[in-house]
Write an enzyme that holds these catalytic residues in place. Structure first.
Site, PDB file in Angstrom:
ATOM      1  N   CYS A  76       0.806  -1.360  -0.152  1.00 51.99           N
ATOM      2  CA  CYS A  76      -0.386  -0.400  -0.029  1.00 51.99           C
ATOM      3  C   CYS A  76       0.380   1.558  -0.087  1.00 51.99           C
ATOM      4  O   CYS A  76       1.272   1.822   1.332  1.00 51.99           O
ATOM      5  CB  CYS A  76      -0.954  -0.249   1.349  1.00 51.99           C
ATOM      6  SG  CYS A  76      -2.582   1.118   1.040  1.00 51.99           S
TER       7      CYS A  76
ATOM      8  N   CYS B 248      -0.507   4.139   2.301  1.00 53.18           N
ATOM      9  CA  CYS B 248      -0.197   4.398   3.211  1.00 53.18           C
ATOM     10  C   CYS B 248       0.732   4.332   3.692  1.00 53.18           C
ATOM     11  O   CYS B 248       1.225   4.610   4.889  1.00 53.18           O
ATOM     12  CB  CYS B 248      -1.114   2.828   3.260  1.00 53.18           C
ATOM     13  SG  CYS B 248      -2.137   1.971   3.354  1.00 53.18           S
ATOM     14  N   ASP B 249       1.552   3.612   2.785  1.00 49.14           N
ATOM     15  CA  ASP B 249       3.559   4.003   3.826  1.00 49.14           C
ATOM     16  C   ASP B 249       3.975   4.772   3.160  1.00 49.14           C
ATOM     17  O   ASP B 249       5.326   5.107   3.617  1.00 49.14           O
ATOM     18  CB  ASP B 249       3.738   2.290   3.338  1.00 49.14           C
ATOM     19  CG  ASP B 249       3.205   1.491   4.425  1.00 49.14           C
ATOM     20  OD1 ASP B 249       3.199   1.697   5.619  1.00 49.14           O
ATOM     21  OD2 ASP B 249       3.320   0.163   3.443  1.00 49.14           O
TER      22      ASP B 249
END
Ligand code: NAP
Length: 316
Positions: free
Chosen positions: A138, A141-142
């Site tokens: 992701c 997300c990261d």
């Protein structure tokens, strides 16, 4: 208590991604008061994206999580209810399907399966040790953790392009590693990648190993698919963007699946079991777009409504 019947509903929808929620809007508006069982990763794949530029009606784009929130509110407004648990299996027969969850059993006359698809893995031993510590599925997300770092993105589809472009905002250098010598991504996304000076591309290579120092990723081993030659390159992150696999394991013995594991539906979105419908990525190996997921969600809900009305008529 897992076998206790906790509730009876006309319609249960499994999944609260764009397909499940759209089915929820239609079914709730048709007075079916659907129960939407969300699973544990609520909201589906749109929760992992940033700007959605191709959903009709949003000329300036809309953030994926915002779109989900809006459709959820719309479903709620018309009377859908939500339960955060996971469907583990479906048993029963036409007219009384039983959805088994850790919270108990929920019974319904009709079910719409919209459990989506999950990120595909490379299947490397290192995934056990470094998932979340340098290996990620992701980018949205990261991405923020990659500030000033070297990152690899694996894949050649639109997701890989989107991830690579997004990561250039943070990372010092982004390298796309792709197993062939051309991308399958749309031309517009490819062009953005080719035009971005921060992105390098390594063609005809696969990642065969990811190494680290015990706490974080430090290297990736790449193999040339033409010559078999291996090289070890320094990297702090490896992002997988190699597609998805449908979440159908829990119904594999109940409804017919194709050879890739997607649920087979007819043009009414009905599965091989009467009264069980499917919508969205769980039954779509081809389009996998937010708008097509919404479309099949709507179709499944309308079909379920007609199916239930016919049953009522026949049983009256
Ligand atoms: P995808 O189109 O299936 O692409 C997956 C990529 O990963 C392919 O390039 C594939 O290589 C590669 N791959 C698969 N397994 C691999 C393995 N084991 N090792 C190495 N490489 C592997 O998946 P996606 O990019 O997630 O896109 C899915 C759908 O969503 C598509 O319809 C796409 O258009 C859509 N999407 C659209 C947007 C947008 O419009 N902005 C953004 C994201 C996704 P090969 O090419 O060699 O098969």
């Amino acid at each position: 208590m897992a076998d206790e019947i906790k509730g009876r509903h006309k319609l249960i929808i499994l999944g609260d991604g764009v397909a499940g929620l759209t089915a929820g809007v239609y079914a709730a508006r048709a007075d079916l008061a659907p129960l939407i069982i969300t699973g544990y990763e609520s909201g589906g794949q749109l929760m992992l994206t940033t700007l959605v530029e191709n959903f009709p009606g949003f000329p300036d784009g809309v953030m994926g999580p915002e779109l989900i929130e809006r459709i959820r509110k719309q479903a709620e407004k018309f009377g859908a209810s939500f339960l955060m648990t996971a469907a583990e299996k479906i048993t029963g027969q036409e007219g009384s399907w039983r959805v088994h969850t850790p919270e108990g059993v929920y019974e319904a006359e009709a079910v719409i399966i919209a459990t989506g698809a999950s990120a595909r893995m490379l299947g490397l031993e290192a995934e056990k040790e470094y998932m979340g510590r340098g290996i990620s599925v992701c980018a949205t997300c990261d991405g923020a953790f990659t500030r000033g770092k070297k990152v690899i993105v694996v894949g050649g589809g639109d997701s890989a392009m989107e991830d690579a472009l997004f990561l250039t905002k943070f990372a010092e250098k982004v390298t796309i590693v792709h197993r062939r010598d051309q991308f399958r991504a749309s031309k517009i996304m490819q062009k953005r990648v080719f035009d971005n000076p921060k992105i390098d591309i390594i063609w005809n290579h696969v990642v065969t190993d990811i190494k680290g120092d015990g706490t974080k990723v430090t290297h990736a081993v790449l193999r040339n698919t033409q010559t078999g030659e291996e090289q070890t390159v320094e990297t702090d992150f490896v992002f997988y963007a190699i597609g998805h696999v449908p979440n159908t394991g829990f119904v594999k013995d109940l409804v017919k699946l194709d050879e890739q594991g997607y649920i087979i539906t007819d043009k009414y979105q009905m599965t091989s079991q009467k009264g069980i419908f499917a919508a969205g990525d769980v039954q779509d190996p081809l389009w996998r777009q937010a708008v097509t997921a919404a479309g099949t969600g709507a179709a499944a809900a309308i079909s379920a409504e007609r199916y239930l009305a016919e049953r009522e008529h026949t049983n009256a």
